[in-house]
Design an enzyme around this catalytic site. Structure first.
Site, PDB file in Angstrom:
ATOM      1  N   ALA A  72      70.031  61.453  22.469  1.00 45.42           N
ATOM      2  CA  ALA A  72      71.373  61.335  23.034  1.00 45.42           C
ATOM      3  C   ALA A  72      72.346  62.340  22.424  1.00 45.42           C
ATOM      4  CB  ALA A  72      71.903  59.920  22.844  1.00 45.42           C
ATOM      5  N   THR A  73      72.113  62.742  21.189  1.00 46.34           N
ATOM      6  CA  THR A  73      72.997  63.753  20.588  1.00 46.34           C
ATOM      7  C   THR A  73      72.954  65.029  21.418  1.00 46.34           C
ATOM      8  OG1 THR A  73      72.626  62.852  18.382  1.00 46.34           O
ATOM      9  CG2 THR A  73      73.456  65.112  18.490  1.00 46.34           C
ATOM     10  N   GLN A 180      73.164  53.192  23.604  1.00 42.42           N
ATOM     11  CA  GLN A 180      72.954  51.807  23.162  1.00 42.42           C
ATOM     12  C   GLN A 180      72.790  50.850  24.348  1.00 42.42           C
ATOM     13  OE1 GLN A 180      72.562  50.713  20.078  1.00 42.42           O
ATOM     14  NE2 GLN A 180      73.248  52.461  18.889  1.00 42.42           N
ATOM     15  N   HIS A 202      64.839  55.845  21.339  1.00 41.96           N
ATOM     16  CA  HIS A 202      64.530  55.116  20.104  1.00 41.96           C
ATOM     17  C   HIS A 202      65.388  53.887  19.853  1.00 41.96           C
ATOM     18  CE1 HIS A 202      67.658  56.533  17.098  1.00 41.96           C
ATOM     19  NE2 HIS A 202      67.830  57.453  18.021  1.00 41.96           N
ATOM     20  N   THR A 241      59.249  73.749  25.664  1.00 38.47           N
ATOM     21  CA  THR A 241      58.077  73.052  26.197  1.00 38.47           C
ATOM     22  C   THR A 241      58.284  71.545  26.137  1.00 38.47           C
ATOM     23  OG1 THR A 241      56.677  74.860  25.447  1.00 38.47           O
ATOM     24  CG2 THR A 241      55.576  72.766  25.882  1.00 38.47           C
ATOM     25  N   CYS A 327      74.488  56.029  11.559  1.00 40.44           N
ATOM     26  CA  CYS A 327      74.269  57.446  11.826  1.00 40.44           C
ATOM     27  C   CYS A 327      75.130  58.286  10.903  1.00 40.44           C
ATOM     28  CB  CYS A 327      74.587  57.775  13.274  1.00 40.44           C
ATOM     29  SG  CYS A 327      73.924  56.548  14.384  1.00 40.44           S
TER      30      CYS A 327
HETATM   31  C1  LIG Z   1      76.262  55.609  21.000  1.00 41.25           C
HETATM   32  C2  LIG Z   1      75.305  56.599  20.434  1.00 41.25           C
HETATM   33  N1  LIG Z   1      75.325  57.867  20.871  1.00 41.25           N
HETATM   34  C3  LIG Z   1      74.480  58.779  20.410  1.00 41.25           C
HETATM   35  C4  LIG Z   1      73.552  58.479  19.444  1.00 41.25           C
HETATM   36  C5  LIG Z   1      72.616  59.544  18.960  1.00 41.25           C
HETATM   37  O1  LIG Z   1      71.395  59.406  19.599  1.00 41.25           O
HETATM   38  P1  LIG Z   1      70.084  60.210  19.135  1.00 41.25           P
HETATM   39  O2  LIG Z   1      69.679  59.615  17.838  1.00 41.25           O
HETATM   40  O3  LIG Z   1      69.113  59.971  20.237  1.00 41.25           O
HETATM   41  O4  LIG Z   1      70.465  61.639  19.041  1.00 41.25           O
HETATM   42  C6  LIG Z   1      73.490  57.174  18.954  1.00 41.25           C
HETATM   43  C7  LIG Z   1      72.531  56.781  17.907  1.00 41.25           C
HETATM   44  O5  LIG Z   1      72.624  57.023  16.773  1.00 41.25           O
HETATM   45  C8  LIG Z   1      74.391  56.216  19.460  1.00 41.25           C
HETATM   46  O6  LIG Z   1      74.384  54.971  19.002  1.00 41.25           O
END
Ligand SMILES: Cc1ncc(COP(=O)(O)O)c(C=O)c1O
Length: 384
Positions: A72-73, A180, A202, A241, A327
């Site tokens: 998601a980042t 989430q 994840h 890839t 995080c």
């Molecule tokens: C709301 C939200 N956005 C983004 C992320 C980042 O996701 P990822 O770990 O898949 O990069 C997280 C998780 O840490 C999250 O809770």
């Protein structure tokens, strides 16, 4: 014995069924899905195609609207920077929320350095957006509204359909970070008029390192500037890839989550409510976030009169929980989400985020509640 795991918003274990689905794609179906000239490529591509279909269907999108990313980042970065770079001629104003994850806030701050203007909307005391404030913040030059689906600390669910309607009426793209929310609450990009949506595997018992960005292709079509350039995979939007084991695992994780969403949501909610009831044996405990409009497995509580670090230390051998956002555990600042709700610094520090998950049991919740109560009581005795 390891502590009870109650940090499912940080990450979740990979479901054994997901591992099973992934295994053949490491050494057997190892081909490159882009190898369109031979059997090995076709096998890998078949797995990727199926996962893409499952993920698309789960959010009412079509498969060609799913762009795989590393999580998601990356999806948030691609969405926000990709729209900014492509539409800056139409406007340079972006709206987001003060309580977003740093994977949204930081790309916005980066864009500010490049000359964009960002409005960071405050939230109400319960963590929800005020729709009138949003409406008033929309300007002629607003190109993007980025509001998360479910908050990673306090679990509150923003009113996506209402935000989507407002954005569509004003011709502004609507992006939501649904990291989430996927698999936990219904998501429908048509019904909610979402134009771009970030996903990750994840948080729903899939592997780490894989996610996706939904990018609307029609009514209206969203055009993004790629942020990774190279082999032109994923329609040129995300070169590199593809990683079939992760993608297949992501698809299987989504399939499983949808299958059990309602029953599992109800089960977790009951356990969560029980834990909250148990914790209220203590005085001066405060629930953070809206009491019901939140993820079923989320409980975030502030404990007055205790030191936040001592609380975590006292609990670390018994339960694995986080204070604020896991995080950003390297940060010593109090959670930006809790301070945005109006919590004092002390209360923001003295907060625990309990994240229940698929494998959380009733006995574990009972024990976790007892451990938290005993620890808070003993710390309060020390401070008196
Ligand atoms: C709301 C939200 N956005 C983004 C992320 C980042 O996701 P990822 O770990 O898949 O990069 C997280 C998780 O840490 C999250 O809770």
């Amino acid at each position: 014995m390891r502590p009870i795991y109650l940090d499912n918003h940080a990450t979740t274990p990979v479901d054994p069924k997901v591992v099973e689905a992934m295994l053949p794609y490491f050494s057997e179906y190892f081909g490159n899905p882009s190898s369109i000239t031979h059997h090995y490529g076709w096998e890998a591509e078949a797995g990727v195609k199926k996962a893409r279909e499952i993920i698309a269907e789960s959010i009412n999108a079509s498969p060609e609207e799913i762009i795989f990313t590393s999580g998601a980042t990356e999806a948030n970065n691609l969405a926000i920077k990709g729209i900014a770079e492509n539409y800056f001629n139409q406007g340079r104003h972006i709206i987001t929320l003060a309580t977003e994850h740093h994977a949204v806030l930081d790309p916005c701050e980066y864009l500010e350095k490049l000359g964009f203007e960002v409005t960071y909307l405050p939230v109400e005391k319960d963590g929800l957006i005020n729709l009138e404030t949003l409406e008033k913040s929309l300007r002629e030059d607003t190109i993007l509204v980025s509001i998360m689906a479910a908050n990673n600390e306090i679990g509150v669910l923003q009113p996506l359909a209402e935000i989507g309607e407002l954005c569509r009426d004003r011709g502004v793209f609507f992006h939501t970070d649904a990291a989430q929310a996927l698999g936990k609450i219904p998501l429908d990009v048509q019904g909610m008029q979402i134009d771009v949506m970030s996903l990750t595997a994840h948080k729903l018992y899939g592997p780490k390192g894989i996610g996706a960005l939904y990018v609307r292709r029609r009514n209206p079509r969203v055009r993004l500037a790629a942020q990774l350039h190279g082999g032109g995979q994923e329609k040129g939007l995300r070169s590199g890839t593809l990683y079939p084991p992760q993608i297949v695992g992501f698809g299987e994780a989504v399939r499983l989550a949808l299958e059990e969403r309602e029953t599992e949501g109800k089960r977790q909610q009951e356990l969560r409510d029980r834990l909250w009831e148990q914790l209220q044996q203590l005085d001066e405990v405060y629930l953070n976030g809206h009491p019901s409009q939140r993820l079923p497995g989320n409980l975030n509580v502030s404990f007055a009169g205790v030191d936040g670090a001592a609380l975590l230390l006292g609990l670390q051998n018994q339960i694995a929980v986080s204070s604020g956002s896991a995080c950003s555990t390297t940060s010593t600042a109090p959670s930006h989400v809790l301070t945005a709700l109006g919590r004092s610094q002390d209360l923001a520090y003295a907060s625990l985020r309990f994240g229940l998950g698929r494998f959380t049991t009733e006995a574990e919740i009972e024990m976790a509640g007892k451990a938290a109560i005993a620890t808070v009581q003993s710390l309060r005795r020390v401070t008196v």
